[in-house]
Structures are given as C-alpha cells and as structure tokens.
Design a protein around this motif. Structure first.
Motif, PDB file in Angstrom:
ATOM      1  N   GLY A 172     -29.102   2.110 -30.382  1.00 27.29           N
ATOM      2  CA  GLY A 172     -29.953   0.996 -30.796  1.00 27.29           C
ATOM      3  C   GLY A 172     -29.440  -0.351 -30.348  1.00 27.29           C
ATOM      4  N   LEU A 173     -28.124  -0.455 -30.123  1.00 22.73           N
ATOM      5  CA  LEU A 173     -27.521  -1.711 -29.668  1.00 22.73           C
ATOM      6  C   LEU A 173     -26.358  -1.388 -28.758  1.00 22.73           C
ATOM      7  CD1 LEU A 173     -26.933  -4.803 -29.769  1.00 22.73           C
ATOM      8  CD2 LEU A 173     -25.575  -4.355 -31.835  1.00 22.73           C
ATOM      9  N   GLN A 174     -26.302  -2.064 -27.612  1.00 25.97           N
ATOM     10  CA  GLN A 174     -25.160  -1.967 -26.708  1.00 25.97           C
ATOM     11  C   GLN A 174     -24.509  -3.340 -26.607  1.00 25.97           C
ATOM     12  OE1 GLN A 174     -25.542   0.142 -22.940  1.00 25.97           O
ATOM     13  NE2 GLN A 174     -24.314  -1.413 -21.886  1.00 25.97           N
ATOM     14  N   LEU A 175     -23.194  -3.373 -26.805  1.00 27.08           N
ATOM     15  CA  LEU A 175     -22.420  -4.602 -26.659  1.00 27.08           C
ATOM     16  C   LEU A 175     -21.596  -4.504 -25.379  1.00 27.08           C
ATOM     17  CD1 LEU A 175     -21.148  -5.120 -30.333  1.00 27.08           C
ATOM     18  CD2 LEU A 175     -23.108  -6.207 -29.213  1.00 27.08           C
ATOM     19  N   SER A 176     -21.775  -5.484 -24.494  1.00 31.59           N
ATOM     20  CA  SER A 176     -21.112  -5.461 -23.195  1.00 31.59           C
ATOM     21  C   SER A 176     -20.580  -6.842 -22.839  1.00 31.59           C
ATOM     22  CB  SER A 176     -22.086  -4.980 -22.104  1.00 31.59           C
ATOM     23  OG  SER A 176     -22.526  -3.663 -22.349  1.00 31.59           O
ATOM     24  N   GLY A 177     -19.950  -6.917 -21.682  1.00 26.36           N
ATOM     25  CA  GLY A 177     -19.423  -8.182 -21.151  1.00 26.36           C
ATOM     26  C   GLY A 177     -19.434  -8.103 -19.638  1.00 26.36           C
ATOM     27  N   HIS A 178     -18.271  -8.296 -19.032  1.00 24.14           N
ATOM     28  CA  HIS A 178     -18.024  -8.087 -17.601  1.00 24.14           C
ATOM     29  C   HIS A 178     -18.531  -9.202 -16.688  1.00 24.14           C
ATOM     30  CE1 HIS A 178     -17.021  -5.858 -14.000  1.00 24.14           C
ATOM     31  NE2 HIS A 178     -18.275  -5.921 -13.571  1.00 24.14           N
ATOM     32  N   ALA A 212     -28.123   5.761 -36.910  1.00 24.78           N
ATOM     33  CA  ALA A 212     -28.026   4.493 -36.181  1.00 24.78           C
ATOM     34  C   ALA A 212     -26.769   4.494 -35.330  1.00 24.78           C
ATOM     35  CB  ALA A 212     -28.003   3.329 -37.168  1.00 24.78           C
ATOM     36  N   ALA A 213     -26.845   3.840 -34.150  1.00 24.54           N
ATOM     37  CA  ALA A 213     -25.703   3.854 -33.238  1.00 24.54           C
ATOM     38  C   ALA A 213     -25.549   2.519 -32.530  1.00 24.54           C
ATOM     39  CB  ALA A 213     -25.853   4.981 -32.216  1.00 24.54           C
ATOM     40  N   VAL A 214     -24.296   2.112 -32.380  1.00 24.30           N
ATOM     41  CA  VAL A 214     -23.931   0.925 -31.603  1.00 24.30           C
ATOM     42  C   VAL A 214     -22.981   1.388 -30.510  1.00 24.30           C
ATOM     43  CG1 VAL A 214     -22.758  -1.309 -31.621  1.00 24.30           C
ATOM     44  CG2 VAL A 214     -24.197  -0.642 -33.561  1.00 24.30           C
ATOM     45  N   LEU A 215     -23.263   1.012 -29.274  1.00 29.36           N
ATOM     46  CA  LEU A 215     -22.459   1.428 -28.125  1.00 29.36           C
ATOM     47  C   LEU A 215     -21.614   0.269 -27.617  1.00 29.36           C
ATOM     48  CD1 LEU A 215     -21.716   3.407 -25.800  1.00 29.36           C
ATOM     49  CD2 LEU A 215     -23.742   2.542 -24.579  1.00 29.36           C
ATOM     50  N   LEU A 216     -20.330   0.532 -27.430  1.00 27.15           N
ATOM     51  CA  LEU A 216     -19.431  -0.416 -26.785  1.00 27.15           C
ATOM     52  C   LEU A 216     -19.238   0.035 -25.344  1.00 27.15           C
ATOM     53  CD1 LEU A 216     -16.640  -0.816 -29.522  1.00 27.15           C
ATOM     54  CD2 LEU A 216     -18.858  -1.987 -29.346  1.00 27.15           C
ATOM     55  N   ALA A 217     -19.713  -0.755 -24.400  1.00 32.25           N
ATOM     56  CA  ALA A 217     -19.607  -0.421 -22.977  1.00 32.25           C
ATOM     57  C   ALA A 217     -19.311  -1.706 -22.216  1.00 32.25           C
ATOM     58  CB  ALA A 217     -20.895   0.221 -22.462  1.00 32.25           C
ATOM     59  N   HIS A 218     -18.224  -1.745 -21.492  1.00 26.34           N
ATOM     60  CA  HIS A 218     -17.790  -2.998 -20.872  1.00 26.34           C
ATOM     61  C   HIS A 218     -18.864  -3.611 -19.984  1.00 26.34           C
ATOM     62  CE1 HIS A 218     -15.349  -6.038 -19.008  1.00 26.34           C
ATOM     63  NE2 HIS A 218     -15.500  -5.490 -17.815  1.00 26.34           N
ATOM     64  N   GLN A 219     -19.473  -2.809 -19.120  1.00 25.68           N
ATOM     65  CA  GLN A 219     -20.497  -3.326 -18.206  1.00 25.68           C
ATOM     66  C   GLN A 219     -21.895  -3.052 -18.768  1.00 25.68           C
ATOM     67  OE1 GLN A 219     -20.021  -2.699 -13.984  1.00 25.68           O
ATOM     68  NE2 GLN A 219     -17.874  -2.090 -14.218  1.00 25.68           N
ATOM     69  N   PRO A 220     -22.829  -3.963 -18.533  1.00 22.06           N
ATOM     70  CA  PRO A 220     -24.205  -3.717 -19.007  1.00 22.06           C
ATOM     71  C   PRO A 220     -24.928  -2.628 -18.227  1.00 22.06           C
ATOM     72  CG  PRO A 220     -24.080  -5.789 -17.776  1.00 22.06           C
ATOM     73  CD  PRO A 220     -22.669  -5.308 -17.946  1.00 22.06           C
ATOM     74  N   SER A 221     -24.325  -2.150 -17.148  1.00 23.12           N
ATOM     75  CA  SER A 221     -24.932  -1.073 -16.359  1.00 23.12           C
ATOM     76  C   SER A 221     -25.177   0.147 -17.227  1.00 23.12           C
ATOM     77  CB  SER A 221     -23.999  -0.689 -15.203  1.00 23.12           C
ATOM     78  OG  SER A 221     -23.693  -1.809 -14.399  1.00 23.12           O
ATOM     79  N   GLY A 222     -26.261   0.809 -16.985  1.00 23.11           N
ATOM     80  CA  GLY A 222     -26.555   2.045 -17.695  1.00 23.11           C
ATOM     81  C   GLY A 222     -27.310   1.874 -18.991  1.00 23.11           C
TER      82      GLY A 222
END
Length: 396
Positions: free
Chosen positions: A331-337, A310-320
């Motif tokens: 499985g989950l990306q947490l973003s903002g921006h 299982a993996a959770v990705l921290l990426a500032h922008q939702p791009s990609g």
C-alpha cells in the motif's frame, strides 16, 4: 582487475573534466590578461583542481590518510563550484554573443565590428568577475543549505487494510544520509535529535546511509544508537552499502540496535492490530554483479505473508513500484536514491530521467514517497532540492 565499465566511466569523466577546465582556463586566465606568469598560474590552478576531482577517490582508496581525505574534500567542493562557474561563464558568454548579434541586426550589419584588444580584455575581465561573483553566491548558499537541518515534510497516506487501532500511526523516514568524509558525527547527532523530536512510532532508513567502511565511519554512524521510537528503527540497503561493505554494515547496524530488512518482512504493532513492514535489497545490486541472494527480491521478502494485511515497503530506489510493489499489495513504498537532483540544474535532469523523482505519488490505493535525502553525496550542495526528513501518518 579493474572492471571495464569503470574504465569507460572514468574515461568519459576525465574527458568532461579536462575539457571543462581548459574552457575555464581560457575564459578566466588566458582572455583576462596577456601576462605569461598569470597564464602559467592559471594552468597550474586548473591542473590541481581537475586532479582533485579525478584523483580524490583513487587516492583515498589506496592511500587513506588525513592529507588525502583533505584533498578529496577539496575535489568535492570544487566539483560543485566548477559546475556553477561553468554555467555562469557559458551564460554570460551567450548573453554577450546574443546582444552583439541583436546590435548588428539593428544596425543592418552581418559581420561584427573590429574590437580593440583593450576592450576585448575589459569585457573578458568583467564577464569573469560577474561569473565569479554569481558562482560564489550560489555555491555559498548551496553549502549552507546542505549542512543546515533538513526540512520536515509531513504527509498523510491512507493504507489499505490498516487496523483502526493503528489509525494515525507515524513513520519517520531518513534516506541517503551518506555518512562519509564530509558528513560526520556532529551532523548525525543533529539529525538524530531532530528525528527524535518528531516522536514517530517507527523510524525507517531507506538506504545509502554510508560511504565508507565500518572502521572509518562506525563512530559517526553510531549516533543512530540514540534514535528513539515506540517500535524501533528499521533499515534497507542502498547501492552505496554494497560499495562500502553491505555484510559488515548489516552486522554493525544490528549491533547498534536496528533491524535490517534484507528481502524479508516483519509485523509492526500489537498482536491484535499490526501491519507488515517489508524490506528489500537495492534494485541495482544484481546488475552490479552482486549475488542474487543479496539483490532485490520482493517475492522472497513477501513469502508467507497474508496478502490481506496492510503493508509498507522499504525499497531504496523507486524502481519497481508500479511493476512489482503494487501487484504484491504494497500500500505504501518508501524510497530515496534520486536526491531530487540535489542541486540545480541536476534537479531538472533527474526530473526528466526518473518518472518519480521526488515527493508523493499515488495510483489507485497504492502510494509511493520518494525522499530527496537527508544528507548529500559528492558536492556538498543543495540548491532547489533541500534535504528532508519525512514524517508519514498512516490512516485507516
């Protein structure tokens, strides 16, 4: 040497700001009274306020001091207020023209009837007064909402591959705090206390934490030392970290006890039950001229990772998210921006520009949560896009 893109941006911004202030001068000063002194005062007021918007960033960069920061703060407050004032004046002017057109149509007239100077001035003053009252109410609410505690949004996400022992694992996400001239230690202490009260297993900060140097903002950001969670606090960079000194802030946040994930991953949990937390640098860093080594590189971040975990990705922008993150098994990306647009009407603009402007999105087994941000950037306003802290519960 000043980059050409900055010159173009500043030129366009200057055109918009100057044009807007000329329009406001005409509606609030020139049309409301014929007194020469009143009009001269109006020119002076609008010139100072326009200069506050255009010159604040330059002044604070080259002449950092208490007076220049106060002038910069005036510029940020006025930028938000001027936006609503322009909208109000334009709206009321449109209503007046529409009502006049409807009245002429009912009367069967094509041209408007002559209006005395006294009546014209009365209507101008009434419109200006109504616009100022509406602006005052909207801007006051927006400032209050920006500085009051963020709302807490709780969501549950089924994470593929999550061990049964970690069912119910909670992540508290902060994003886009923008510690700076307006967001200082008092605000940060309150955010830390609110975050700790959620008793998350893990705290993640998805970029744009600061707007300034470590020297200027180290004390305010230092409140984050007091964050408490079972597995600690993790951070990925946003575009504003590059403007503020990404290397210096990486070192400073590490000294504060955070783990900074720059294109790498770490296991979270116990040896027999864990998932991978992946962090990437900002999506737009490479386009801004920063080295590839410090730009978004999901391939490097996931190198050597077991894709069945299982993996959770921290990426500032939702791009990609769709193009890269889903294919990499995140499985989950947490973003903002995006800030969710931060305040009306920009929330509508952001919704039109971004495919994933704010909130929870799902495609197949992959999820994306885009935070509206915990703080604010620029004008201290939050209207129709309240700040938030996100609590995510992972389900096996």
């Amino acid at each position: 040497m000043v980059p050409l893109r900055f010159v173009i941006f500043f030129g366009m911004l200057s055109l918009v700001v100057v044009s807007g202030h000329i329009y406001l001068y005409r509606r609030l000063f020139r049309d409301t009274a014929a007194h020469r002194a009143w009009r001269r005062a109006g020119v002076g007021v609008m010139a100072v306020l326009a200069s506050a918007i255009l010159g604040s960033r330059v002044l604070t960069h080259f002449f950092p001091s208490t007076p220049t920061f106060a002038f910069a703060n005036l510029g940020w407050y006025w930028m938000g207020t001027a936006t609503y004032l322009l909208l109000a004046v334009l709206s009321l002017g449109g209503v007046r023209k529409l009502s006049g057109w409807l009245e002429r149509r009912r009367a069967g007239k094509v041209e408007p009837a002559p209006v005395s100077e006294e009546r014209r001035q009365f209507l101008a003053r009434a419109s200006a007064g109504a616009a100022l009252a509406a602006t005052g109410g909207m801007a006051s609410y927006g400032v209050w909402r920006a500085f009051t505690p963020p709302v807490v949004n709780e969501v549950a996400v089924r994470l593929p591959g999550l061990p049964k022992a970690l069912d119910g694992f909670t992540i508290v996400q902060l994003s886009d705090v923008h510690v700076g001239p307006l967001i200082q230690r008092r605000f940060m202490d309150a955010v830390v206390a609110q975050t700790n009260g959620l008793k998350g297993d893990l705290v993640c900060i998805t970029g744009d934490l600061v707007d300034g140097s470590v020297e200027e903002l180290g004390f305010a950001a230092g409140a984050l030392r007091n964050l408490r969670s079972r597995y600690g606090t993790y951070f990925c960079t946003g575009n504003h970290e590059y403007y503020s000194g990404d290397e210096e802030w990486t070192e400073a946040l590490t000294r504060m006890g955070m783990t900074v994930l720059r294109n790498r991953h770490v296991p979270i949990g116990e040896p027999g039950a864990s998932f991978d937390l992946v962090g990437v640098d900002d999506w737009g860093a490479q386009r801004s001229g920063y080295p590839r080594a410090r730009s978004y590189d999901l391939a490097a971040a996931t190198a050597g990772r077991d894709p069945s975990r299982a993996a959770v990705l921290l990426a500032h922008q939702p791009s990609g998210w769709r193009e890269l993150a889903q294919k990499a098994g995140m499985g989950l990306q947490l973003s903002g921006h995006t800030h969710g647009g931060q305040f009306f009407p920009f929330n509508l603009v952001v919704s039109a520009i971004w495919e994933h402007p704010a909130g929870l999105f799902r495609e197949g087994d992959s999820h994306l949560y885009v935070s509206r941000g915990t703080g604010f950037w620029g004008p201290p306003l939050r209207v129709a896009a309240p700040p938030e802290i996100v609590k995510v519960t992972l389900l096996a």
